[in-house]
Design a protein around this motif. Sequence first.
Motif, PDB file in Angstrom:
ATOM      1  N   ASP A 115       4.674  35.302  31.599  1.00  0.00           N
ATOM      2  CA  ASP A 115       5.028  34.167  32.459  1.00  0.00           C
ATOM      3  C   ASP A 115       3.989  33.041  32.416  1.00  0.00           C
ATOM      4  OD1 ASP A 115       7.617  35.143  33.943  1.00  0.00           O
ATOM      5  OD2 ASP A 115       6.262  36.847  33.851  1.00  0.00           O
ATOM      6  N   HIS A 149       4.791  30.019  31.458  1.00  0.00           N
ATOM      7  CA  HIS A 149       5.549  28.925  32.088  1.00  0.00           C
ATOM      8  C   HIS A 149       4.972  27.533  31.809  1.00  0.00           C
ATOM      9  CE1 HIS A 149       8.801  31.024  33.945  1.00  0.00           C
ATOM     10  NE2 HIS A 149       7.993  31.918  34.477  1.00  0.00           N
ATOM     11  N   ASP A 200       8.938  34.321  29.065  1.00  0.00           N
ATOM     12  CA  ASP A 200       8.793  33.106  29.876  1.00  0.00           C
ATOM     13  C   ASP A 200       7.521  32.331  29.505  1.00  0.00           C
ATOM     14  OD1 ASP A 200      11.188  33.623  31.043  1.00  0.00           O
ATOM     15  OD2 ASP A 200      10.451  33.767  33.095  1.00  0.00           O
ATOM     16  N   HIS A 246      13.683  32.306  31.207  1.00  0.00           N
ATOM     17  CA  HIS A 246      13.436  30.872  31.024  1.00  0.00           C
ATOM     18  C   HIS A 246      13.401  30.486  29.543  1.00  0.00           C
ATOM     19  CE1 HIS A 246      12.639  29.465  35.179  1.00  0.00           C
ATOM     20  NE2 HIS A 246      12.514  30.776  35.364  1.00  0.00           N
ATOM     21  N   HIS A 274      10.986  41.876  29.558  1.00  0.00           N
ATOM     22  CA  HIS A 274      10.569  40.854  30.521  1.00  0.00           C
ATOM     23  C   HIS A 274      10.827  41.299  31.972  1.00  0.00           C
ATOM     24  CE1 HIS A 274       9.550  36.985  32.151  1.00  0.00           C
ATOM     25  NE2 HIS A 274      10.733  36.854  32.699  1.00  0.00           N
ATOM     26  N   HIS A 297       8.168  38.839  34.793  1.00  0.00           N
ATOM     27  CA  HIS A 297       9.309  38.316  35.550  1.00  0.00           C
ATOM     28  C   HIS A 297       9.044  38.108  37.038  1.00  0.00           C
ATOM     29  CE1 HIS A 297      13.427  37.147  35.978  1.00  0.00           C
ATOM     30  NE2 HIS A 297      13.860  38.252  36.555  1.00  0.00           N
ATOM     31  N   HIS A 357       6.103  37.952  38.429  1.00  0.00           N
ATOM     32  CA  HIS A 357       4.825  37.217  38.549  1.00  0.00           C
ATOM     33  C   HIS A 357       3.844  37.918  39.489  1.00  0.00           C
ATOM     34  CE1 HIS A 357       6.746  33.092  37.265  1.00  0.00           C
ATOM     35  NE2 HIS A 357       7.345  34.115  36.701  1.00  0.00           N
TER      36      HIS A 357
END
Length: 244
Positions: A8, A10, A37, A64, A116, A149, A151
């Motif tokens: 993640d 991101h 992600d 994502h 994930h 996923h 976080h």
Amino acid sequence: MRYAILSDIHSNLVALRAVLQHMESAGPIDEVWCLGDTVGYGPAPNECTDLMRSYEHVGIAGNHDWAATGRLDTSEFNPDASDAALWTSRVLSDENRSYLETLPLTTVRGHFTMAHGSPRNPIWEYLLSERVAAASFEHFETTFCLVGHSHIPLLFHEDVQGNISFQRLPLDQAFRPGRGRWILNPGSVGQPRDGDPRASYVMYDASSGEFHQYRVSYDIEATQAEMLRLRLPQSLSERLSHGW
Ligand code: ZN
């Protein structure tokens, strides 16, 4: 062999760079394992994907990543996440789009399965309870399963009798797993959600068999300024200060 377990990211390049610098300050990394992600929410999807691709790494797809490549309908997202996903999909280079499209949903590397969300439902399922952990243990064969996923850094254990228990990942100290099987979430590099805004990741040292969770401070305001400049949703920027 030293493996960095990241999830993640991101599109938060400042956080990713801080994490890479932190891990490399302790010695070379043999491989990065990225649990999905890499893009979404943040301001630097191409830079983060380029940087990840420059490392020897194993990658899997997150929801994502799928949204950015059009494999997932963003109507499933909340409005701010959907706006950021559409923006990501517009700015993503052809090369990075192709790379994200080729990522598998799950993969196995030695004793590790990677997914994930969860090994049962890699794109959508949040693995946060002992009930979901119990179901997840039936969907992989290896000793370890690595997920992202949510976080939130965490650990689930299945002992040799099949009992499931939740544990918090110890911070800044080595963790040596005992018998049984384990599910581990290293937390999020680019958008932590456990109340601690620092970037989170885990190192695995195969020679000692030890895991180590770290939190790394980064220049949150630099990422927020970039999100403001690109007019990404304000709520996505603010949450970085709070770690949720
Ligand atoms: Zn995520």
